[in-house]
Enzyme design. Structure first.
Site, mmCIF file in Angstrom:
data_model
loop_
_atom_site.group_PDB
_atom_site.id
_atom_site.type_symbol
_atom_site.label_atom_id
_atom_site.label_comp_id
_atom_site.label_asym_id
_atom_site.label_seq_id
_atom_site.Cartn_x
_atom_site.Cartn_y
_atom_site.Cartn_z
ATOM 1 N N MET A 93 -0.244 1.135 5.359
ATOM 2 C CA MET A 93 -1.014 1.400 6.574
ATOM 3 C C MET A 93 -2.097 0.338 6.751
ATOM 4 S SD MET A 93 -1.464 5.545 6.830
ATOM 5 C CE MET A 93 -1.882 5.924 5.144
ATOM 6 N N HIS A 150 -2.867 -0.988 -3.196
ATOM 7 C CA HIS A 150 -3.990 -0.090 -2.913
ATOM 8 C C HIS A 150 -3.808 1.180 -3.736
ATOM 9 C CE1 HIS A 150 -4.427 -2.086 1.319
ATOM 10 N NE2 HIS A 150 -4.989 -2.807 0.364
ATOM 11 N N SER A 177 0.831 -1.196 0.000
ATOM 12 C CA SER A 177 0.000 0.000 0.000
ATOM 13 C C SER A 177 0.869 1.251 0.000
ATOM 14 C CB SER A 177 -0.949 -0.028 1.211
ATOM 15 O OG SER A 177 -1.879 1.042 1.157
ATOM 16 N N THR A 178 0.830 2.043 1.068
ATOM 17 C CA THR A 178 1.591 3.287 1.115
ATOM 18 C C THR A 178 3.081 3.028 0.907
ATOM 19 O OG1 THR A 178 -0.004 4.149 2.705
ATOM 20 C CG2 THR A 178 2.076 5.340 2.491
ATOM 21 N N ASP A 220 -4.542 -4.902 6.160
ATOM 22 C CA ASP A 220 -5.020 -5.720 5.039
ATOM 23 C C ASP A 220 -3.973 -6.764 4.672
ATOM 24 O OD1 ASP A 220 -6.624 -6.623 2.976
ATOM 25 O OD2 ASP A 220 -5.940 -5.100 1.547
#
Length: 360
Positions: free
Chosen positions: A300, A205, A178-179, A303
C-alpha cells in the site's frame, strides 16, 4: 446501492470482539455479519455467513487461529484472512507462518492479547480489510507462481558454500515491499541463484520485533546467506540483508578502499521505518545509477516510487511487480505512473529480470 464488505470477527475475548466491531461500525462500506469465539466456531460461522474478510486471533481455546484458517482457506479460498496478533515471540512465529500459508496480512495488537487501546490501530484495521476485499475481487490467475510454490523444496540449513564472498560489490539490488511481502518474498528469493554477482537489500515494512524472526525464514529459503542488517555490516556480493524494523537503513563508504557499510539511524522520521525511498536514495548516492537496481513490489502507499524515478533517470534498472500478481497494487502502480518502472512483470518473473539486470 454500495455493496458492503462482509466481515467476520474471530477472537476468544468478548472485549476484543466488541472493540473490533465498534471500530468497523465507523466505516460505512463495512458490515460486521458475525463474530466467533474460537477457531471451531469460526469454521461454522464461515459456512453459515460467507464473509468476504475475516479478522482472526491466533491464541484461542478449542481450535487456534492458524488451524482454523487452514480449514477455512481449503474450503473457501476466496475469503481473505487478516491475522490480529500480539507481538510475543510465539505470536511472531505463528503470524509469519500464517502469512506463508495464505493469510492476506497481519495487524499487531498494540498492547498484547487483550488490547483495550485497540482504537489506536482502528484506521489500519479498516484500510487492510478494504485492501483485502479489493484483492479478493481481482480473482487473479496465479499460474506459474502457484506451480512454483507447489514444486519448491526449501533446504533449511543446507546452503552451498562454493561461492566465494567478495566485498568488491558489483551491483546492489534494493527490493521494496510491504503488504503481501512475506509470502511473495518466500516465492521469489529461492529463485535467485547463490552465485549472484551483487548484494541484495530488502526493505519490508514490518514492526521492529518481527524482522529478526522473519529473516531466519528468508535465510532458510534462500540459496545465499541472508541476515538482519546491523550497523557496520559490510555490503558484499552473494549476501542478502533485511532492514530491521524501526530504523532507516543507509549505505555509506567505509574507510577501507572499495568497501561499503550499513548504517542504521532513526532519521529521517517517515511513515514507514525502514523506508524504501531512504534506502534506495542512499544506495544510488553510493553506487550510482549504473550499479543500482531498484525493485518495487506489492504494498500500500507510494514508498519507493520517487526513488525508482531517480534510479531510472540516473541510468539504473528498475523493475515493478504487475497488478495481476500484486496483493496490493499500490507501491508498484505509483512507480509505473510516475515513469519509474522500466520493466513491469509478474512476481514469478522478477528473479530472472534481476539476473538479467545484473548481467547488463
Amino acid at each position: 446501492m454500495l455493496k458492503k464488505i462482509k466481515v467476520l470477527i474471530v477472537d476468544d475475548s468478548a472485549l476484543m470482539r466488541r472493540l473490533i466491531r465498534e471500530i468497523l461500525q465507523t466505516e460505512r462500506s463495512i458490515e460486521v455479519i458475525g463474530t466467533a469465539r474460537d477457531g471451531a466456531d469460526a469454521i461454522e460461522k464461515v459456512r453459515q455467513l460467507k464473509p468476504d474478510v475475516i479478522t482472526m486471533d491466533i491464541n484461542m481455546p478449542i481450535m487456534d487461529g492458524l488451524t482454523s484458517m487452514q480449514y477455512i482457506l481449503d474450503e473457501f479460498p476466496e475469503i481473505q484472512v487478516i491475522i490480529l496478533s500480539s507481538l510475543t515471540e510465539e505470536g511472531k512465529l505463528i503470524t509469519l507462518e500464517a502469512l506463508e500459508l495464505g493469510a492476506f496480512d497481519y495487524i499487531a495488537k498494540p498492547s498484547g492479547t487483550v488490547s483495550i487501546n485497540l482504537h489506536v490501530i482502528g484506521r489500519e484495521i479498516i484500510e487492510k480489510i478494504t485492501a483485502a476485499y479489493k484483492y479478493s475481487r481481482k480473482n487473479r490467475m496465479k499460474k506459474k507462481a502457484v506451480e512454483n510454490k507447489k514444486n519448491k523444496v526449501f533446504l533449511i540449513g543446507k546452503k552451498t558454500t562454493s561461492a566465494r564472498v567478495s566485498t568488491n560489490v558489483s551491483k546492489v539490488v534494493v527490493i521494496g515491499i510491504s503488504t503481501g511481502g512475506p509470502k511473495t518474498l518466500m516465492e521469489i528469493l529461492p529463485d535467485i541463484p547463490e552465485d549472484l554477482n551483487a548484494a541484495i537489500i530488502v526493505i519490508q515494512h514490518m514492526p521492529p520485533s518481527f524482522t529478526s524472526t522473519f529473516v531466519k525464514r528468508i535465510d532458510a529459503a534462500s540459496p545465499f546467506s541472508f541476515k538482519e542488517a546491523q550497523a557496520g555490516d559490510v555490503i558484499a556480493n552473494r549476501r542478502g540483508f533485511l532492514a530491521p524494523g524501526g530504523f532507516q537503513l543507509l549505505v555509506r563508504q567505509s574507510k577501507y578502499k572499495g568497501e561499503y557499510m550499513i548504517r542504521l539511524t532513526k532519521s529521517p522520521s517517515t511513515l514507514f521505518m525502514p523506508s524504501v525511498d531512504v534506502t534506495m536514495d542512499s544506495v544510488l548516492e553510493c553506487f550510482g545509477g549504473k550499479n543500482t537496481i531498484g525493485v518495487l513490489m506489492t504494498g500500500m502507499g507510494d514508498d519507493g516510487a520517487n526513488s525508482m524515478v531517480r534510479i531510472r533517470k540516473a541510468g539504473g534498472i528498475t523493475i515493478a511487480q504487475d497488478e495481476a500478481t500484486s496483493v496490493v497494487f499500490g507501491m508498484p502502480r505509483e512507480a509505473i505512473e510516475r515513469g519509474g518502472a522500466e520493466i513491469v512483470v509478474p512476481s514469478y518473473r522478477i528473479p530472472e529480470e534481476i539476473i538479467k539486470a545484473i548481467k547488463r
